[in-house]
Design an enzyme around this catalytic site. Structure first.
Site, PDB file in Angstrom:
ATOM      1  N   LYS A 118      -4.366 147.955  80.425  1.00 22.95           N
ATOM      2  CA  LYS A 118      -3.342 148.976  80.628  1.00 22.95           C
ATOM      3  C   LYS A 118      -3.192 149.983  79.500  1.00 22.95           C
ATOM      4  O   LYS A 118      -3.242 149.613  78.332  1.00 22.95           O
ATOM      5  CB  LYS A 118      -1.998 148.281  80.794  1.00 22.95           C
ATOM      6  CG  LYS A 118      -1.894 147.437  82.029  1.00 22.95           C
ATOM      7  CD  LYS A 118      -0.499 146.892  82.090  1.00 22.95           C
ATOM      8  CE  LYS A 118      -0.286 146.005  83.286  1.00 22.95           C
ATOM      9  NZ  LYS A 118       0.959 145.257  83.114  1.00 22.95           N
TER      10      LYS A 118
ATOM     11  N   ARG B 225      -9.321 128.208  64.099  1.00 22.13           N
ATOM     12  CA  ARG B 225      -8.007 128.438  63.486  1.00 22.13           C
ATOM     13  C   ARG B 225      -7.674 127.388  62.433  1.00 22.13           C
ATOM     14  O   ARG B 225      -6.991 127.696  61.454  1.00 22.13           O
ATOM     15  CB  ARG B 225      -6.930 128.463  64.563  1.00 22.13           C
ATOM     16  CG  ARG B 225      -7.009 129.740  65.359  1.00 22.13           C
ATOM     17  CD  ARG B 225      -5.989 129.774  66.445  1.00 22.13           C
ATOM     18  NE  ARG B 225      -5.972 131.099  67.034  1.00 22.13           N
ATOM     19  CZ  ARG B 225      -5.520 131.372  68.241  1.00 22.13           C
ATOM     20  NH1 ARG B 225      -5.035 130.408  68.995  1.00 22.13           N
ATOM     21  NH2 ARG B 225      -5.532 132.597  68.703  1.00 22.13           N
TER      22      ARG B 225
ATOM     23  N   GLY C 238      -8.746 139.094  71.957  1.00 22.85           N
ATOM     24  CA  GLY C 238      -9.473 137.965  72.553  1.00 22.85           C
ATOM     25  C   GLY C 238     -10.830 138.320  73.135  1.00 22.85           C
ATOM     26  O   GLY C 238     -11.846 137.725  72.762  1.00 22.85           O
TER      27      GLY C 238
ATOM     28  N   GLY D 134      -2.696 140.505  69.050  1.00 25.62           N
ATOM     29  CA  GLY D 134      -1.412 141.218  69.160  1.00 25.62           C
ATOM     30  C   GLY D 134      -0.923 141.702  67.812  1.00 25.62           C
ATOM     31  O   GLY D 134      -0.456 142.840  67.669  1.00 25.62           O
TER      32      GLY D 134
HETATM   33  P1  AMP Z   1      -6.032 143.523  77.334  1.00 27.08           P
HETATM   34  O1  AMP Z   1      -5.309 142.214  77.324  1.00 27.08           O
HETATM   35  O2  AMP Z   1      -5.150 144.698  77.491  1.00 27.08           O
HETATM   36  O3  AMP Z   1      -7.033 143.657  76.213  1.00 27.08           O
HETATM   37  O4  AMP Z   1      -6.854 143.521  78.694  1.00 27.08           O
HETATM   38  C1  AMP Z   1      -7.852 142.580  78.961  1.00 27.08           C
HETATM   39  C2  AMP Z   1      -8.007 142.484  80.440  1.00 27.08           C
HETATM   40  O5  AMP Z   1      -8.323 143.736  80.987  1.00 27.08           O
HETATM   41  C3  AMP Z   1      -9.123 141.555  80.828  1.00 27.08           C
HETATM   42  O6  AMP Z   1      -8.578 140.448  81.492  1.00 27.08           O
HETATM   43  C4  AMP Z   1      -9.989 142.396  81.764  1.00 27.08           C
HETATM   44  O7  AMP Z   1     -10.408 141.694  82.899  1.00 27.08           O
HETATM   45  C5  AMP Z   1      -9.057 143.516  82.164  1.00 27.08           C
HETATM   46  N1  AMP Z   1      -9.810 144.715  82.559  1.00 27.08           N
HETATM   47  C6  AMP Z   1     -10.709 145.380  81.832  1.00 27.08           C
HETATM   48  N2  AMP Z   1     -11.231 146.397  82.534  1.00 27.08           N
HETATM   49  C7  AMP Z   1     -10.646 146.389  83.748  1.00 27.08           C
HETATM   50  C8  AMP Z   1     -10.771 147.182  84.916  1.00 27.08           C
HETATM   51  N3  AMP Z   1     -11.621 148.204  84.951  1.00 27.08           N
HETATM   52  N4  AMP Z   1     -10.013 146.864  85.976  1.00 27.08           N
HETATM   53  C9  AMP Z   1      -9.179 145.819  85.929  1.00 27.08           C
HETATM   54  N5  AMP Z   1      -9.001 145.036  84.860  1.00 27.08           N
HETATM   55  C10 AMP Z   1      -9.725 145.308  83.770  1.00 27.08           C
END
Ligand code: AMP
Length: 404
Positions: A205, A34, A361, A384
């Site tokens: 999610k 950064r 990330g 984000g």
């Molecule tokens: P995001 O911040 O929405 O990009 O989500 C990233 C997070 O999603 C990471 O910490 C992963 O460990 C989690 N993740 C990815 N796949 C799964 C899964 N199948 N079940 C639970 N957590 C997940």
């Protein structure tokens, strides 16, 4: 509006950068990506005869207060990065242990053309996140020109990223090189992208990505859905997902997205199989199962071997690629394979001529792990912020510069 359009000679230029860098146990900068990303803007201002007043946040000092309830000004001080920054710029960087106030004003007033001053962590003040006008005004009065080059916080309406801009005239504010590049690269996805255009969306999610998915439906040919969010889609389709992550209140939204995709002729590919485990643990028992037939007691933590092949094939055919979010629990090595395969496929497709933009990330970490960051067309510095940009949302840090 851009740095190059502004008169900078003998001007004091207040620059919002993103120096939220990781520090090791000895408070040494452990990854200076950064800092290096901000150098072109800093060097340009100096070469144009201006002086630079840098401001940034570092960590979350208001969330990690000391036991006595005060801000931990030692742990979160930007003083830790001064030496490293000086080395990177090739010049002594002055530092004041405050963000506004008399001492800061004195040093800023005496700053000569060609000199650099770094202010203390903007988030030491609660006013920063509130977008407080008096705090922003106190920052604005230090300088003649305001430049925003902190893409990572451009989606936040904070005092130093947004409010401060209103105290500068249209010919006295603009974007630095980093934000300019981010905007231009993201625009390539909207502006007649080469086809097929494949988006790869993963992460925990569905709720975080609904707006993005809806927006992508207007523009892409294919969406590969991985990560925890895939199970909400499978559940919505009537599948059995065992103990996998699911958002029951989003089943309808998932079905709506699937229906709209069919209407718009966009192919949504869900992972047909998953690596399932009996615990959320790297050492858990695991096996590969169809994603819609997962038994109770098991949870899907990565895309399965067949899904990997399907995803890799789709990526190989793509001419434009956007990737955000891991395909599984990438932090645990047992469940990182799907994300790694996707990272390799994106690199390969880019080497074969596709345009690729990767943000977020874990997806960026997966590319870095391969040592192939330079092979990607554009790696975004703001997970984000890039999502908000592609969602078509207003980014306060961007709008504030455009507004007169
Ligand atoms: P995001 O911040 O929405 O990009 O989500 C990233 C997070 O999603 C990471 O910490 C992963 O460990 C989690 N993740 C990815 N796949 C799964 C899964 N199948 N079940 C639970 N957590 C997940």
């Amino acid at each position: 509006m851009y740095l190059q359009d502004l008169a900078l000679k003998d001007q004091k230029v207040l620059v919002r950068v993103d120096f939220n860098v990781p520090l090791d146990n000895n408070f040494q900068v452990s990854d200076d990506t950064r800092i290096r990303a901000a150098l072109p803007t800093i060097q340009y201002i100096l070469a144009a005869g201006g002086s630079v007043i840098l401001m940034s946040h570092l960590g979350r000092p208001q969330k990690k207060l000391k036991d006595d309830g005060t801000v931990d000004k030692e742990r979160f001080s930007l003083k830790h990065i001064v030496d490293h920054l000086s080395k990177c710029v090739g010049k002594v960087v002055k530092f004041v242990a405050d963000t506004t106030g008399e001492e800061v004003e004195k040093v800023a007033a005496n700053l000569q053309a060609g000199e650099i001053l770094l202010l203390e962590n903007t988030r030491f003040y609660k006013e920063e996140k509130k977008g407080d006008e008096s705090f922003a005004q106190a920052l604005a009065k230090l300088a003649d020109v305001y430049i925003n080059d902190a893409f990572g916080t451009a989606h936040r309406a904070h005092a130093s990223t947004c409010t401060v801009a209103q105290y500068f005239g249209q010919d006295k504010k603009g974007f630095g090189f980093l934000i300019r590049k981010e905007l231009e690269e993201a625009e390539k996805l909207n502006n007649d992208p080469a086809r097929p255009f494949t988006a790869i969306v993963g992460g925990a999610k569905v709720s975080d990505k609904i707006v993005l998915l809806e927006k992508l439906l207007d523009n892409v040919d294919t969406i590969l859905v991985g990560g925890g969010m895939a199970y909400t889609f499978w559940k919505a389709k009537g599948g059995k997902i065992g103990n996998s992550l699911v958002e029951m209140e989003r089943l309808e939204a998932a079905n709506t997205i699937l229906a709209k995709a069919a209407e718009k002729n966009v192919e949504i590919i869900l992972p047909v199989d998953s690596v399932v485990a009996d615990k959320f643990d790297n050492e858990a028992n695991n096996k590969v199962m169809p994603s819609d037939e997962i038994e109770e007691g098991w949870m899907g933590l990565d895309i399965g071997t067949t899904a990997q092949v399907t995803f890799v094939d789709a990526i190989a055919k793509a001419k434009t690629i956007f990737w955000n979010g891991p395909m599984g629990v990438f932090e645990l090595s047992t469940f990182s394979k799907g994300t790694e395969k996707v990272a390799e496929a994106v690199v390969k497709a880019t080497e074969n001529g596709a345009f690729s933009l990767v943000g977020g990330g874990d997806s960026v970490a997966a590319i870095n792990k391969l040592g192939k960051a330079e092979a990607i067309s554009h790696i975004s510095t703001g997970g984000g912020a890039v999502l908000k940009l592609l969602e078509g949302s207003v980014l306060p840090g961007i709008e504030a510069i455009k507004k007169s």
